[in-house]
Design an enzyme around this catalytic site. Structure first.
Site, PDB file in Angstrom:
ATOM      1  N   ASP A  76      17.199-119.873 -40.537  1.00  0.00           N
ATOM      2  CA  ASP A  76      17.558-118.456 -40.598  1.00  0.00           C
ATOM      3  C   ASP A  76      17.217-117.986 -42.008  1.00  0.00           C
ATOM      4  O   ASP A  76      17.863-118.419 -42.980  1.00  0.00           O
ATOM      5  CB  ASP A  76      19.056-118.294 -40.312  1.00  0.00           C
ATOM      6  CG  ASP A  76      19.512-116.854 -40.432  1.00  0.00           C
ATOM      7  OD1 ASP A  76      18.703-115.989 -40.838  1.00  0.00           O
ATOM      8  OD2 ASP A  76      20.696-116.594 -40.140  1.00  0.00           O
ATOM      9  N   TYR A 171      14.361-100.049 -41.794  1.00  0.00           N
ATOM     10  CA  TYR A 171      13.112-100.821 -41.747  1.00  0.00           C
ATOM     11  C   TYR A 171      12.135-100.369 -42.842  1.00  0.00           C
ATOM     12  O   TYR A 171      11.565-101.205 -43.564  1.00  0.00           O
ATOM     13  CB  TYR A 171      12.489-100.651 -40.361  1.00  0.00           C
ATOM     14  CG  TYR A 171      11.244-101.469 -40.116  1.00  0.00           C
ATOM     15  CD1 TYR A 171      11.318-102.815 -39.786  1.00  0.00           C
ATOM     16  CD2 TYR A 171       9.979-100.885 -40.200  1.00  0.00           C
ATOM     17  CE1 TYR A 171      10.166-103.569 -39.553  1.00  0.00           C
ATOM     18  CE2 TYR A 171       8.822-101.632 -39.964  1.00  0.00           C
ATOM     19  CZ  TYR A 171       8.923-102.977 -39.639  1.00  0.00           C
ATOM     20  OH  TYR A 171       7.794-103.713 -39.413  1.00  0.00           O
ATOM     21  N   THR A 206       2.429-106.638 -30.416  1.00  0.00           N
ATOM     22  CA  THR A 206       3.337-107.798 -30.392  1.00  0.00           C
ATOM     23  C   THR A 206       4.629-107.390 -29.679  1.00  0.00           C
ATOM     24  O   THR A 206       4.841-106.201 -29.411  1.00  0.00           O
ATOM     25  CB  THR A 206       3.725-108.229 -31.827  1.00  0.00           C
ATOM     26  OG1 THR A 206       4.615-107.221 -32.359  1.00  0.00           O
ATOM     27  CG2 THR A 206       2.531-108.380 -32.747  1.00  0.00           C
TER      28      THR A 206
HETATM   29  P1  NAD Z   1       7.985-110.328 -33.516  1.00  0.00           P
HETATM   30  O1  NAD Z   1       9.263-109.666 -33.143  1.00  0.00           O
HETATM   31  O2  NAD Z   1       6.958-110.567 -32.477  1.00  0.00           O
HETATM   32  O3  NAD Z   1       8.290-111.728 -34.252  1.00  0.00           O
HETATM   33  C1  NAD Z   1       9.262-111.839 -35.264  1.00  0.00           C
HETATM   34  C2  NAD Z   1       9.752-113.269 -35.311  1.00  0.00           C
HETATM   35  O4  NAD Z   1      10.708-113.378 -36.393  1.00  0.00           O
HETATM   36  C3  NAD Z   1      10.479-113.731 -34.031  1.00  0.00           C
HETATM   37  O5  NAD Z   1       9.941-114.939 -33.551  1.00  0.00           O
HETATM   38  C4  NAD Z   1      11.924-113.900 -34.474  1.00  0.00           C
HETATM   39  O6  NAD Z   1      12.628-114.927 -33.772  1.00  0.00           O
HETATM   40  C5  NAD Z   1      11.753-114.250 -35.945  1.00  0.00           C
HETATM   41  N1  NAD Z   1      12.976-113.978 -36.721  1.00  0.00           N
HETATM   42  C6  NAD Z   1      13.778-112.893 -36.622  1.00  0.00           C
HETATM   43  N2  NAD Z   1      14.844-113.030 -37.430  1.00  0.00           N
HETATM   44  C7  NAD Z   1      14.708-114.233 -38.061  1.00  0.00           C
HETATM   45  C8  NAD Z   1      15.485-114.932 -39.019  1.00  0.00           C
HETATM   46  N3  NAD Z   1      16.648-114.422 -39.479  1.00  0.00           N
HETATM   47  N4  NAD Z   1      15.068-116.129 -39.451  1.00  0.00           N
HETATM   48  C9  NAD Z   1      13.906-116.671 -38.975  1.00  0.00           C
HETATM   49  N5  NAD Z   1      13.120-116.050 -38.068  1.00  0.00           N
HETATM   50  C10 NAD Z   1      13.526-114.840 -37.612  1.00  0.00           C
HETATM   51  O7  NAD Z   1       7.380-109.424 -34.707  1.00  0.00           O
HETATM   52  P2  NAD Z   1       5.868-109.178 -35.172  1.00  0.00           P
HETATM   53  O8  NAD Z   1       5.422-107.927 -34.581  1.00  0.00           O
HETATM   54  O9  NAD Z   1       5.073-110.407 -35.020  1.00  0.00           O
HETATM   55  O10 NAD Z   1       6.093-108.889 -36.720  1.00  0.00           O
HETATM   56  C11 NAD Z   1       5.884-109.871 -37.736  1.00  0.00           C
HETATM   57  C12 NAD Z   1       6.066-109.213 -39.092  1.00  0.00           C
HETATM   58  O11 NAD Z   1       5.091-108.157 -39.223  1.00  0.00           O
HETATM   59  C13 NAD Z   1       7.425-108.542 -39.262  1.00  0.00           C
HETATM   60  O12 NAD Z   1       7.850-108.675 -40.601  1.00  0.00           O
HETATM   61  C14 NAD Z   1       7.148-107.087 -38.955  1.00  0.00           C
HETATM   62  O13 NAD Z   1       8.071-106.234 -39.589  1.00  0.00           O
HETATM   63  C15 NAD Z   1       5.755-106.941 -39.517  1.00  0.00           C
HETATM   64  N6  NAD Z   1       5.041-105.827 -38.919  1.00  0.00           N
HETATM   65  C16 NAD Z   1       4.787-105.773 -37.565  1.00  0.00           C
HETATM   66  C17 NAD Z   1       4.114-104.676 -37.042  1.00  0.00           C
HETATM   67  C18 NAD Z   1       3.786-104.539 -35.574  1.00  0.00           C
HETATM   68  O14 NAD Z   1       3.302-103.489 -35.160  1.00  0.00           O
HETATM   69  N7  NAD Z   1       4.011-105.546 -34.751  1.00  0.00           N
HETATM   70  C19 NAD Z   1       3.717-103.626 -37.879  1.00  0.00           C
HETATM   71  C20 NAD Z   1       3.988-103.703 -39.233  1.00  0.00           C
HETATM   72  C21 NAD Z   1       4.649-104.807 -39.740  1.00  0.00           C
END
Ligand code: NAD
Length: 263
Positions: A76, A171, A206
């Site tokens: 975590d 966020y 995603t």
């Molecule tokens: P996602 O929700 O598909 O994956 C996030 C992962 O983080 C999950 O597997 C979850 O279990 C894990 N997680 C959550 N809390 C946690 C914790 N406390 N400890 C360990 N693991 C934890 O998200 P994503 O879309 O792959 O996003 C990945 C990163 O990219 C994030 O930081 C997100 O903010 C950033 N991001 C995503 C997008 C998008 O459009 N998808 C856009 C901009 C930024």
């Protein structure tokens, strides 16, 4: 006589992350999973880290194994104890600290500012910003103690951290914080050969983006010059660049991977 490398040897020599050990948080889903997959193909050993063990194990199952072995670690990122233990478990298993860390773990808990609960604000800051800080600190400490002369820390922020977004006060603040944290880390850690950079994705296809209402996504897509969502593999491509020696003079940078959104 020319002595070119043959077959498998030539492939191994061309791998951009050959023999590197990479820690990827949020490795169980979306961008983190794509980063694990791409890094494994580029010759890295990958520590797939997630709070969700099942998801991380599913990622592990998909990784290319010709070059290195990989492992799952449950942690975590909001807990300093969990992160310290994570880095020491990785060191015991691989006999070295990770020289690449990608902070992908992240969450959203959206609501309009006037209605946002304090818990939703705190939780998003804890995972997205404090988690990135804890992992950066623990990995950098271990790398410096090991005497390693180079490292690369890659933090996932977001384009909305730059421009704001309705319903995402928590966020967007967390992601703006990640950019500032990365720049300060880059300044402090450069003397140890550790580079720190941020990626600002736009809207990437995603599970996180799947939570955005279709009406909102349609509006966003009209603003994206490239007219489509990004694929997680397109963010992973940029992570390979930042993790590899191809970016050896790049630190403190924020790279936008947005299809041109809000340029
Ligand atoms: P996602 O929700 O598909 O994956 C996030 C992962 O983080 C999950 O597997 C979850 O279990 C894990 N997680 C959550 N809390 C946690 C914790 N406390 N400890 C360990 N693991 C934890 O998200 P994503 O879309 O792959 O996003 C990945 C990163 O990219 C994030 O930081 C997100 O903010 C950033 N991001 C995503 C997008 C998008 O459009 N998808 C856009 C901009 C930024």
């Amino acid at each position: 006589m020319a002595t070119g490398l043959a077959g498998a040897e030539a492939v191994a020599a061309a791998l951009r992350l050959r023999s590197r050990l990479a820690l990827v948080t949020g490795g169980g889903s979306g961008i983190g999973r794509a980063v694990c997959q791409r890094f494994a193909k580029e010759g890295a050993a990958v520590a797939v880290v997630d709070i969700d063990e099942g998801a991380a194990t599913e990622t592990l199952r998909t990784l290319h194994r010709d070059h290195q072995q990989h492992s799952v670690f449950v942690a975590d990122v909001t807990s300093s104890e969990s992160v310290r233990s994570l880095v020491s478990q990785i060191q015991s298993q691989f006999s070295r600290p990770p020289c690449v860390a990608v902070n992908c773990a992240g969450i959203t808990m959206d609501s309009l500012l006037l209605k946002m609960q304090e818990e939703a604000f705190d939780r998003v800051l804890q995972v997205n910003l404090k988690g990135t800080f804890l992992v950066t600190q623990a990995v950098a400490t271990a790398l410096i103690a090991s005497g390693a002369k180079k490292g690369s820390i890659i933090n996932l922020a977001s384009i909305v951290g730059k421009v704001g977004n309705l319903g995402q006060a928590n966020y967007t603040a967390s992601k703006a914080g990640v950019v500032a944290l990365t720049k300060t880390s880059a300044k402090e850690l450069a003397r140890y050969g550790i580079r720190c950079n941020t990626i600002l994705p736009g809207f990437i296809d995603t599970p996180m983006a799947a939570k955005v209402p279709q009406k909102v996504l349609d509006t966003v897509l009209r603003l994206v010059p490239m007219g489509r969502l990004g694929d997680p593999s397109e963010v992973a491509d940029v992570c390979v660049f930042l993790a590899s020696d191809d970016s050896s003079y790049v630190t403190g940078a924020s790279l936008e991977v947005t299809g041109g959104l809000f340029m």
